[in-house]
Design a protein around this motif. Structure first.
Motif, PDB file in Angstrom:
ATOM      1  N   GLU A   1      25.255  10.571 -38.590  1.00  9.84           N
ATOM      2  CA  GLU A   1      25.177  10.148 -39.993  1.00  9.84           C
ATOM      3  C   GLU A   1      24.280  11.074 -40.811  1.00  9.84           C
ATOM      4  N   TYR A   2      23.184  11.535 -40.188  1.00  3.56           N
ATOM      5  CA  TYR A   2      22.232  12.358 -40.939  1.00  3.56           C
ATOM      6  C   TYR A   2      22.721  13.791 -41.114  1.00  3.56           C
ATOM      7  N   MET A   3      23.243  14.360 -40.028  1.00  2.00           N
ATOM      8  CA  MET A   3      23.625  15.776 -40.070  1.00  2.00           C
ATOM      9  C   MET A   3      25.060  15.963 -39.608  1.00  2.00           C
ATOM     10  N   PRO A   4      26.031  15.679 -40.467  1.00  2.00           N
ATOM     11  CA  PRO A   4      27.431  15.799 -40.046  1.00  2.00           C
ATOM     12  C   PRO A   4      27.855  17.239 -39.757  1.00  2.00           C
ATOM     13  N   GLU A   5      27.024  18.216 -40.151  1.00  2.00           N
ATOM     14  CA  GLU A   5      27.447  19.597 -39.923  1.00  2.00           C
ATOM     15  C   GLU A   5      27.256  20.047 -38.471  1.00  2.00           C
ATOM     16  N   LEU A   6      26.511  19.279 -37.682  1.00  2.00           N
ATOM     17  CA  LEU A   6      26.342  19.651 -36.275  1.00  2.00           C
ATOM     18  C   LEU A   6      27.628  19.384 -35.507  1.00  2.00           C
ATOM     19  N   GLU A   7      27.849  20.187 -34.449  1.00  2.00           N
ATOM     20  CA  GLU A   7      29.026  19.926 -33.632  1.00  2.00           C
ATOM     21  C   GLU A   7      28.737  20.217 -32.165  1.00  2.00           C
ATOM     22  N   GLY A   8      29.543  19.618 -31.319  1.00  2.00           N
ATOM     23  CA  GLY A   8      29.544  19.916 -29.888  1.00  2.00           C
ATOM     24  C   GLY A   8      28.202  19.774 -29.202  1.00  2.00           C
ATOM     25  N   ASP A   9      27.836  20.828 -28.487  1.00  2.00           N
ATOM     26  CA  ASP A   9      26.630  20.819 -27.660  1.00  2.00           C
ATOM     27  C   ASP A   9      25.381  20.527 -28.464  1.00  2.00           C
ATOM     28  N   GLU A  10      25.312  21.144 -29.658  1.00  2.70           N
ATOM     29  CA  GLU A  10      24.105  20.997 -30.456  1.00  2.70           C
ATOM     30  C   GLU A  10      23.903  19.541 -30.832  1.00  2.70           C
ATOM     31  N   MET A  11      24.995  18.885 -31.257  1.00  6.19           N
ATOM     32  CA  MET A  11      24.935  17.463 -31.611  1.00  6.19           C
ATOM     33  C   MET A  11      24.452  16.632 -30.429  1.00  6.19           C
TER      34      MET A  11
ATOM     35  N   LEU B   1      12.198  12.522 -40.635  1.00  4.75           N
ATOM     36  CA  LEU B   1      11.317  13.679 -40.801  1.00  4.75           C
ATOM     37  C   LEU B   1      11.843  14.869 -39.998  1.00  4.75           C
ATOM     38  N   PHE B   2      12.231  14.582 -38.752  1.00  3.86           N
ATOM     39  CA  PHE B   2      12.765  15.637 -37.880  1.00  3.86           C
ATOM     40  C   PHE B   2      13.981  16.306 -38.518  1.00  3.86           C
ATOM     41  N   ILE B   3      14.903  15.471 -38.991  1.00  7.13           N
ATOM     42  CA  ILE B   3      16.142  16.009 -39.569  1.00  7.13           C
ATOM     43  C   ILE B   3      15.845  16.903 -40.765  1.00  7.13           C
ATOM     44  N   LYS B   4      14.892  16.469 -41.598  1.00  8.98           N
ATOM     45  CA  LYS B   4      14.534  17.267 -42.779  1.00  8.98           C
ATOM     46  C   LYS B   4      14.063  18.652 -42.362  1.00  8.98           C
ATOM     47  N   ILE B   5      13.108  18.691 -41.414  1.00  8.10           N
ATOM     48  CA  ILE B   5      12.565  19.988 -41.003  1.00  8.10           C
ATOM     49  C   ILE B   5      13.624  20.808 -40.275  1.00  8.10           C
ATOM     50  N   TYR B   6      14.382  20.140 -39.410  1.00  9.03           N
ATOM     51  CA  TYR B   6      15.367  20.855 -38.594  1.00  9.03           C
ATOM     52  C   TYR B   6      16.433  21.489 -39.477  1.00  9.03           C
ATOM     53  N   ARG B   7      16.859  20.768 -40.502  1.00  7.04           N
ATOM     54  CA  ARG B   7      17.889  21.318 -41.379  1.00  7.04           C
ATOM     55  C   ARG B   7      17.390  22.566 -42.094  1.00  7.04           C
ATOM     56  N   ALA B   8      16.091  22.555 -42.439  1.00  2.00           N
ATOM     57  CA  ALA B   8      15.544  23.720 -43.137  1.00  2.00           C
ATOM     58  C   ALA B   8      15.400  24.923 -42.207  1.00  2.00           C
ATOM     59  N   ARG B   9      15.153  24.679 -40.919  1.00  3.39           N
ATOM     60  CA  ARG B   9      14.821  25.800 -40.042  1.00  3.39           C
ATOM     61  C   ARG B   9      15.977  26.284 -39.188  1.00  3.39           C
ATOM     62  N   ARG B  10      17.019  25.502 -39.032  1.00  4.10           N
ATOM     63  CA  ARG B  10      18.053  25.912 -38.073  1.00  4.10           C
ATOM     64  C   ARG B  10      18.904  27.041 -38.660  1.00  4.10           C
ATOM     65  N   LYS B  11      19.530  27.829 -37.760  1.00  4.91           N
ATOM     66  CA  LYS B  11      20.411  28.910 -38.202  1.00  4.91           C
ATOM     67  C   LYS B  11      21.855  28.469 -38.004  1.00  4.91           C
ATOM     68  N   ASP B  12      22.655  28.763 -39.006  1.00  4.29           N
ATOM     69  CA  ASP B  12      24.054  28.369 -38.949  1.00  4.29           C
ATOM     70  C   ASP B  12      24.856  29.398 -38.145  1.00  4.29           C
ATOM     71  N   PRO B  13      25.629  28.953 -37.141  1.00  5.91           N
ATOM     72  CA  PRO B  13      26.402  29.898 -36.326  1.00  5.91           C
ATOM     73  C   PRO B  13      27.354  30.767 -37.157  1.00  5.91           C
ATOM     74  N   MET B  14      27.926  30.181 -38.213  1.00  4.03           N
ATOM     75  CA  MET B  14      28.887  30.936 -39.020  1.00  4.03           C
ATOM     76  C   MET B  14      28.225  32.145 -39.681  1.00  4.03           C
ATOM     77  N   LEU B  15      26.976  31.956 -40.122  1.00  6.32           N
ATOM     78  CA  LEU B  15      26.228  33.061 -40.738  1.00  6.32           C
ATOM     79  C   LEU B  15      25.998  34.176 -39.718  1.00  6.32           C
TER      80      LEU B  15
END
Lengths: 114, 105
Positions: free
Chosen positions: A5-15, A32-46
Motif C-alpha cells: 500500500e505504501y510503495m506500489p512501485e516496488l516489485e518482486g524480490d525487493e518487495m 518513517l522507514f518508507i519516507k526515508i527509503y523512498r528518498a534514498r533508494r535507486k530505481d533500477p530503470m534509471l
C-alpha cells in the motif's frame, strides 16, 4: 501487505525483502522507514538508462551510481571493457539496484531502531 | 520456493562473479605475443581504435609475470586485475552476509 500500500512501485524480490524487514515494526516506524527509503533508494530503470549511455558516450556511470568506484574507473578507461561489460550489466542491472537498496534498507532500519 | 524464484536467486547471487571470473580466465589464456589475439568485439568488427586496446594482452602479460610488458601494453592492466579481484571479493562478502541473515530468520 502493508508495504504494497505504501510503495506500489516496488516489485518482486525487493518487495518481499522490505516486507520481511518491516514485519515486526510498529505502524509509525513503518511510515518513517518508507519516507526515508523512498528518498534514498535507486530505481533500477534509471540504472539501465545510465548503462545505455555507455554505448554513446561515457561508460561506467551506472557503476559509480551504485557505489562501485573501482569498477566505474575501469569501465570509464576501457569503454565498458570494450562494450562487453556494458552489455553484461544491461542484463544484470536489476541486481545492482537490489544490492544497493538492500544495503540502504538495512542501514535505515538500524538508524530507526536506535 | 518455485523454480523461477530460485533461478532468480541463483542468478542474483552468482551471475556477476562468474562473468568476471570467466573474463579473467579468457584474458589470461590469450596469447600476449600474437597481434591477432583479441576478445574485443569492436576490433573484430573492423574498427581500428578501441579505448580498451591492449588490455587483454596486458592482463595476459601480467599473469605470466612480465609486469613491464604489461604496463607498456596498457597502463591499466594490473590495476584492472586488482579491481576485478576486489569486486569478486566484495560479491563473496555480500553473499556470505545474505546467507547469514537468512539463517537467522
Amino acid at each position: 501487505m502493508k508495504v504494497f500500500e505504501y510503495m506500489p512501485e516496488l516489485e518482486g524480490d525487493e518487495m518481499q525483502y522490505i516486507n520481511r524487514l518491516l514485519d515486526e515494526l510498529p505502524e509509525d516506524k513503518v511510515e518513517l522507514f518508507i519516507k526515508i527509503y523512498r528518498a534514498r533508494r535507486k530505481d533500477p530503470m534509471l540504472l539501465l538508462i545510465l548503462a545505455l549511455i555507455g554505448f554513446f558516450g561515457v561508460a561506467g556511470i551506472h557503476r559509480f551510481f551504485v557505489g562501485h568506484i573501482g569498477m566505474g574507473i575501469l569501465y570509464f578507461l576501457t569503454a565498458g571493457l570494450c562494450f562487453i561489460g556494458t552489455i553484461v550489466d544491461m542484463i544484470n542491472y536489476k541486481n545492482f539496484a537490489f544490492e544497493f537498496n538492500r544495503k540502504i534498507a538495512l542501514e535505515i532500519k538500524q538508524e530507526i531502531n536506535v | 520456493m518455485n523454480i523461477s524464484g530460485s533461478f532468480k536467486k541463483l542468478f542474483f547471487l552468482h551471475f556477476e562473479w562468474m562473468a568476471l571470473t570467466a573474463g579473467l580466465i579468457l584474458m589470461a589464456l590469450l596469447d600476449p605475443f600474437s597481434e591477432a589475439a583479441t576478445l574485443c568485439p569492436v576490433e573484430r568488427l573492423g574498427f581500428e581504435f578501441c579505448p580498451g586496446e591492449g588490455l587483454g594482452r596486458s592482463i595476459s602479460h601480467a599473469f605470466r609475470g612480465d609486469l613491464l610488458a604489461s604496463i607498456s601494453m596498457h597502463p591499466a592492466g594490473i590495476l584492472a586485475i586488482l579491481i576485478i579481484i576486489g569486486r569478486i571479493g566484495s560479491i563473496f562478502r555480500r553473499n556470505l552476509n545474505i546467507k547469514h541473515n537468512n539463517s537467522e530468520q
